[in-house]
Design a protein around this motif. Structure first.
Motif, PDB file in Angstrom:
ATOM      1  N   ASP A 169       6.009   4.405   4.777  1.00  0.00           N
ATOM      2  CA  ASP A 169       6.813   3.358   5.435  1.00  0.00           C
ATOM      3  C   ASP A 169       6.767   2.038   4.666  1.00  0.00           C
ATOM      4  O   ASP A 169       7.430   1.074   5.037  1.00  0.00           O
ATOM      5  CB  ASP A 169       6.390   3.178   6.911  1.00  0.00           C
ATOM      6  CG  ASP A 169       4.956   2.709   7.086  1.00  0.00           C
ATOM      7  OD1 ASP A 169       4.090   3.155   6.313  1.00  0.00           O
ATOM      8  OD2 ASP A 169       4.699   1.902   8.005  1.00  0.00           O
ATOM      9  N   HIS A 170       6.005   2.007   3.570  1.00  0.00           N
ATOM     10  CA  HIS A 170       5.954   0.809   2.723  1.00  0.00           C
ATOM     11  C   HIS A 170       6.405   1.078   1.287  1.00  0.00           C
ATOM     12  O   HIS A 170       6.602   0.140   0.518  1.00  0.00           O
ATOM     13  CB  HIS A 170       4.539   0.217   2.720  1.00  0.00           C
ATOM     14  CG  HIS A 170       4.149  -0.301   4.063  1.00  0.00           C
ATOM     15  ND1 HIS A 170       4.175  -1.627   4.401  1.00  0.00           N
ATOM     16  CD2 HIS A 170       3.785   0.362   5.198  1.00  0.00           C
ATOM     17  CE1 HIS A 170       3.837  -1.769   5.673  1.00  0.00           C
ATOM     18  NE2 HIS A 170       3.592  -0.572   6.172  1.00  0.00           N
ATOM     19  N   HIS A 217      -7.434  -1.008   5.188  1.00  0.00           N
ATOM     20  CA  HIS A 217      -6.421  -0.166   5.834  1.00  0.00           C
ATOM     21  C   HIS A 217      -6.832   1.275   5.550  1.00  0.00           C
ATOM     22  O   HIS A 217      -7.778   1.503   4.788  1.00  0.00           O
ATOM     23  CB  HIS A 217      -5.049  -0.519   5.239  1.00  0.00           C
ATOM     24  CG  HIS A 217      -3.882   0.123   5.929  1.00  0.00           C
ATOM     25  ND1 HIS A 217      -3.834   0.296   7.291  1.00  0.00           N
ATOM     26  CD2 HIS A 217      -2.708   0.630   5.442  1.00  0.00           C
ATOM     27  CE1 HIS A 217      -2.679   0.880   7.594  1.00  0.00           C
ATOM     28  NE2 HIS A 217      -1.992   1.103   6.497  1.00  0.00           N
ATOM     29  N   ASP A 226      -0.396  -3.844   6.143  1.00  0.00           N
ATOM     30  CA  ASP A 226      -1.067  -3.215   7.287  1.00  0.00           C
ATOM     31  C   ASP A 226      -2.576  -3.390   7.136  1.00  0.00           C
ATOM     32  O   ASP A 226      -3.093  -3.344   6.021  1.00  0.00           O
ATOM     33  CB  ASP A 226      -0.763  -1.707   7.335  1.00  0.00           C
ATOM     34  CG  ASP A 226       0.688  -1.412   7.668  1.00  0.00           C
ATOM     35  OD1 ASP A 226       1.419  -2.349   8.038  1.00  0.00           O
ATOM     36  OD2 ASP A 226       1.089  -0.231   7.557  1.00  0.00           O
ATOM     37  N   HIS A 245       0.841  -1.209   0.000  1.00  0.00           N
ATOM     38  CA  HIS A 245       0.000   0.000   0.000  1.00  0.00           C
ATOM     39  C   HIS A 245       0.865   1.244   0.000  1.00  0.00           C
ATOM     40  O   HIS A 245       2.071   1.186   0.257  1.00  0.00           O
ATOM     41  CB  HIS A 245      -0.958   0.001   1.193  1.00  0.00           C
ATOM     42  CG  HIS A 245      -0.288   0.062   2.539  1.00  0.00           C
ATOM     43  ND1 HIS A 245       0.326  -1.024   3.121  1.00  0.00           N
ATOM     44  CD2 HIS A 245      -0.122   1.083   3.406  1.00  0.00           C
ATOM     45  CE1 HIS A 245       0.814  -0.676   4.295  1.00  0.00           C
ATOM     46  NE2 HIS A 245       0.570   0.605   4.500  1.00  0.00           N
ATOM     47  N   HIS A 275       1.628   3.889   1.836  1.00  0.00           N
ATOM     48  CA  HIS A 275       2.125   4.696   2.954  1.00  0.00           C
ATOM     49  C   HIS A 275       3.645   4.733   2.828  1.00  0.00           C
ATOM     50  O   HIS A 275       4.259   3.748   2.409  1.00  0.00           O
ATOM     51  CB  HIS A 275       1.711   4.088   4.297  1.00  0.00           C
ATOM     52  CG  HIS A 275       0.288   4.403   4.667  1.00  0.00           C
ATOM     53  ND1 HIS A 275      -0.474   3.595   5.462  1.00  0.00           N
ATOM     54  CD2 HIS A 275      -0.486   5.470   4.339  1.00  0.00           C
ATOM     55  CE1 HIS A 275      -1.676   4.140   5.622  1.00  0.00           C
ATOM     56  NE2 HIS A 275      -1.704   5.274   4.933  1.00  0.00           N
ATOM     57  N   HIS A 292      -4.374   0.733  12.050  1.00  0.00           N
ATOM     58  CA  HIS A 292      -3.821  -0.561  12.444  1.00  0.00           C
ATOM     59  C   HIS A 292      -4.743  -1.342  13.381  1.00  0.00           C
ATOM     60  O   HIS A 292      -5.439  -0.765  14.209  1.00  0.00           O
ATOM     61  CB  HIS A 292      -2.463  -0.351  13.117  1.00  0.00           C
ATOM     62  CG  HIS A 292      -1.470   0.285  12.202  1.00  0.00           C
ATOM     63  ND1 HIS A 292      -0.857  -0.413  11.188  1.00  0.00           N
ATOM     64  CD2 HIS A 292      -1.037   1.558  12.105  1.00  0.00           C
ATOM     65  CE1 HIS A 292      -0.062   0.409  10.522  1.00  0.00           C
ATOM     66  NE2 HIS A 292      -0.157   1.613  11.053  1.00  0.00           N
TER      67      HIS A 292
HETATM   68 ZN   LIG Z   1       0.089   1.652   6.397  1.00  0.00          ZN
END
Ligand SMILES: [Zn+2]
Ligand SMILES: [Zn+2]
Length: 462
Positions: free
Chosen positions: A102-103, A165, A187, A98, A100, A409
């Protein structure tokens, strides 16, 4: 005969930055390619400039991206640091669960010869992010995949499965090799707008079968904060839990009870939240005024929402100097502009978006008796130095910050519910400060370490 090898390069004990490599024979998939988010310690603090043309070299030196062989461009890496994509013999694909940061914050670092797959919905969102200047550094294209439609990278079969998510396009991946079946959840949450997606997810992965489950554990806590006997499987949504649908009602209620302006700060990759804020404003009989970048996203993904464009100082200047981008021109033909003066005539009739970076705009608005609804927008909390600045500025404005948030989350008991429902032979929790707290029902827990290569088939059959 080949074996399925799995190696972890990031995200084991951090929130995000998950990077895992699954190899079978000459083929491998690397899933998720983000950056860990820690504004308190980040080298790029907003003042140090990112050198776009040297980003791979710089990120490698700073340890922000891992030294994985065969995925970076030869010319972009320092000569002897790691084998380049050109020099690598096997087949590689990168999978993104996805959008975000952090991904996916480092996907621009991957050599254009390597396909980077994301769901079609994610790809459409990425296209829009690029238009509004929020694409990641790096020049390359991205490949799309469809939910429930398998594709092969060598002998590795990949199936994206929809999860709920707080960003559109999110998916889990089911990965199958001749000797192992693995699920990577990405996530997810059970308290979003589409809880049925998680039911379907469980059903689908049960059909596909699995040996190992790699699962996020963002909201797991230490034993002091969350006693062992409370970490039990439960999929209920308690009355106090602010689900995405409940959040909209709460905001509407707050707006009805407020005499002055309503201001909100959120993360505009969350389309459900944009939709909820628009609906809440409508219900409270207020005009919803969005920043032009958010209007671009809402225009694309939420054609039924009603909103206006906020005439920020920056937009006013671009208009005056005839320096609008094409996408801005198109939006201005379709949606009316509203400026601070107009809002100040009757602040109680408005619900105005304000991102932290645009906070100076609030000084032009009459905010007496108003509220600032902080709804998962940056700066998110105390751990971000900018959070103190936000509070200082709101203090100067005498504007009360009220947090009305609903995270993306799964709660600890919901994580345990998914684990117990699936009951895998091997459970690999990560994307968490306390991965060890998530225990399997019957199988074994694997807490991997960096630098180790695991033969997943052997672990499963041990
Ligand atoms: Zn995420
Ligand atoms: Zn994440």
């Amino acid at each position: 005969m080949s074996k399925t090898l799995i190696q972890f390069f990031g995200g084991l004990k951090t929130i995000g930055g998950t990077i895992i490599q699954l190899q079978y024979g000459q083929a491998r998939v690397i899933f998720d390619f983000g950056l860990t988010f820690d504004p308190g310690t980040a080298i790029f603090d907003g003042q140090v400039k990112v050198r776009n043309s040297a980003i791979v070299r710089d990120y490698l030196k700073l340890g922000m991206i891992p030294k994985i062989e065969g995925i970076y461009n030869k010319e972009q890496i320092a000569s002897d640091s790691v084998i380049s994509a050109e020099e690598y013999e096997g087949e590689t694909a990168v999978l993104i669960s996805h959008l975000h940061l952090d991904h996916m914050g480092a996907i621009g670092c991957i050599d254009p010869s390597i396909p980077v797959y994301m769901t079609e919905q994610s790809r459409l969102l990425y296209e829009q992010l690029e238009i509004i200047g929020e694409g990641v550094p790096g020049d390359r294209s991205y490949q799309s995949c469809e939910y429930n439609q398998s594709f092969h990278i060598g002998e590795i079969k990949v199936t994206p499965i929809s999860v709920d998510h707080d960003v559109i396009g999110a998916c889990a991946f089911h990965l199958e090799t001749p000797d192992a079946k693995i699920i990577y959840t990405g996530d997810f949450r059970l308290h979003g707008s589409s809880p049925e997606k998680m039911k379907e997810f469980l059903q689908k992965v049960k059909e596909l079968k699995y040996d190992a489950l790699i699962i996020e554990g963002t909201l797991l806590k230490s034993e002091d904060e969350l006693a062992e006997h409370l970490l039990v499987s439960n999929n209920e949504l308690s009355d106090e839990l602010l689900t995405e649908p409940k959040l909209q009602n709460k905001v509407a209620q707050m707006l009805k009870e407020t005499e002055g302006i309503g201001v909100f700060n959120f993360y505009h990759r969350n389309m459900e939240r944009i939709n909820g804020m628009c609906k809440a404003g409508e219900e409270a009989n207020r005009k919803v005024v969005l920043e032009i970048k958010t209007v671009q996203l809402a225009h694309t993904f939420l054609p039924k929402c009603h909103f206006y464009i906020f005439e920020s100082e920056e937009l006013k200047t671009s208009l005056r100097e005839n320096k609008l981008f094409d996408w801005q021109k198109q939006l201005l033909e379709k949606y009316p502009l509203i400026n601070a003066q107009k809002i100040n005539d009757n602040p109680s009739r408005y619900f105005v978006q304000n991102s932290y970076e645009n906070i100076m705009e609030l000084f032009d608005l009459h905010v007496e008796n108003g509220i600032y609804i902080h709804s998962n927008g940056v700066p998110l909390g105390d751990y971000d130095p900018a959070f103190h600045n936000l509070q200082k500025i709101l203090g100067l404005l005498s504007l009360e910050r009220i947090e009305v948030s609903s995270g993306g989350h799964a709660l600890p008991q919901h994580l345990k519910y998914i684990v117990d429902e699936l009951d895998p032979k091997v459970l690999i929790p990560l994307h968490s400060f306390y991965p060890e707290r998530l225990k399997p029902k019957n199988g074994q827990q694997l807490l991997p370490v960096y630098g180790e290569v695991y033969e997943i088939g052997d672990i499963v059959n041990r």
